[in-house]
Design an enzyme around this catalytic site. Sequence first.
Site, short mmCIF file in Angstrom:
data_model
loop_
_atom_site.label_atom_id
_atom_site.label_comp_id
_atom_site.label_asym_id
_atom_site.label_seq_id
_atom_site.Cartn_x
_atom_site.Cartn_y
_atom_site.Cartn_z
N THR A 27 0.88 -1.17 0.00
CA THR A 27 0.00 0.00 0.00
C THR A 27 0.92 1.22 0.00
O THR A 27 2.13 1.10 0.18
CB THR A 27 -0.89 0.03 1.26
OG1 THR A 27 -0.03 0.10 2.41
CG2 THR A 27 -1.77 -1.21 1.37
N VAL A 86 7.53 -2.43 7.21
CA VAL A 86 7.45 -0.97 7.26
C VAL A 86 8.08 -0.37 6.00
O VAL A 86 9.23 -0.64 5.67
CB VAL A 86 8.15 -0.42 8.53
CG1 VAL A 86 8.10 1.11 8.55
CG2 VAL A 86 7.50 -0.99 9.79
N LYS A 87 7.26 0.41 5.30
CA LYS A 87 7.70 1.00 4.04
C LYS A 87 8.26 2.39 4.31
O LYS A 87 7.58 3.25 4.90
CB LYS A 87 6.50 1.08 3.10
CG LYS A 87 6.83 1.07 1.64
CD LYS A 87 5.54 0.87 0.87
CE LYS A 87 5.74 0.99 -0.61
NZ LYS A 87 4.45 1.03 -1.32
N VAL A 88 9.49 2.60 3.87
CA VAL A 88 10.24 3.81 4.21
C VAL A 88 10.77 4.44 2.92
O VAL A 88 11.31 3.72 2.07
CB VAL A 88 11.44 3.43 5.14
CG1 VAL A 88 12.27 4.65 5.48
CG2 VAL A 88 10.96 2.73 6.40
#
Length: 218
Positions: A27, A86-88
Amino acid sequence: MKFFIDTANLDHIQEANEMGIIDGVTTNPSLMAKEGIKGEKAAHKRYKDICNLVNGDISAEVIATDFKGMIREGETLAAIDEKIVVKVPMILDGLKAIKYFTGIGIRTNCTLVFSPGQAILACKAGATYISPFIGRLDDIGYDGMQLIVQLSGIFAVQGYETQILAASIRNPIHIIKCAEAGAHVITSPLEPILALLKHPLTDIGLEKFLADHQKANG
Ligand code: E4P
């Protein structure tokens, strides 16, 4: 090659999941906004709902762009479910955050990767996934697929454990070419995945089989 679906839409996720080929979900803030999801509570609920639907890695993106903010948000996101990655974003503080998360066992997806140099830095920081954006490179006149080919070569030489998660997929050809190039994962909206199913000769052939069966059986 694993298939992730790139959406926050539960119906699309459910449909792809029922095809039996979905290994995870990605997402981003734009996709969440498209679903009308506002505020942290609603976002966390949607991530949890997705985790309950799909058996695989679910990427949830931080909104903060400073190190402390990313750490705070990332730790909260990771606590939602063990499937959360976790998208960073690929910025300096993002790189530091990836290093930090790696150190405490939180998995990461480094997003908005557009060059081999950015990819190498994310691998060095310990990212679980890097997301090179094919379609957005195509949009500005670069060859997005060429980046995937180049990264596959670099990964083969360097033996990085990070996985190439080809993103910003716009059509079925992108998916096929990613498979050829050796991407570990693609993340795609539902439409290009469904387009892989289609061939006119399949439809014509099926129609003929059914007509012949009808003729013989009345
Ligand atoms: C990646 O994880 C992103 O969510 C996504 O692939 C972006 O794609 P777009 O360029 O179609 O917005």
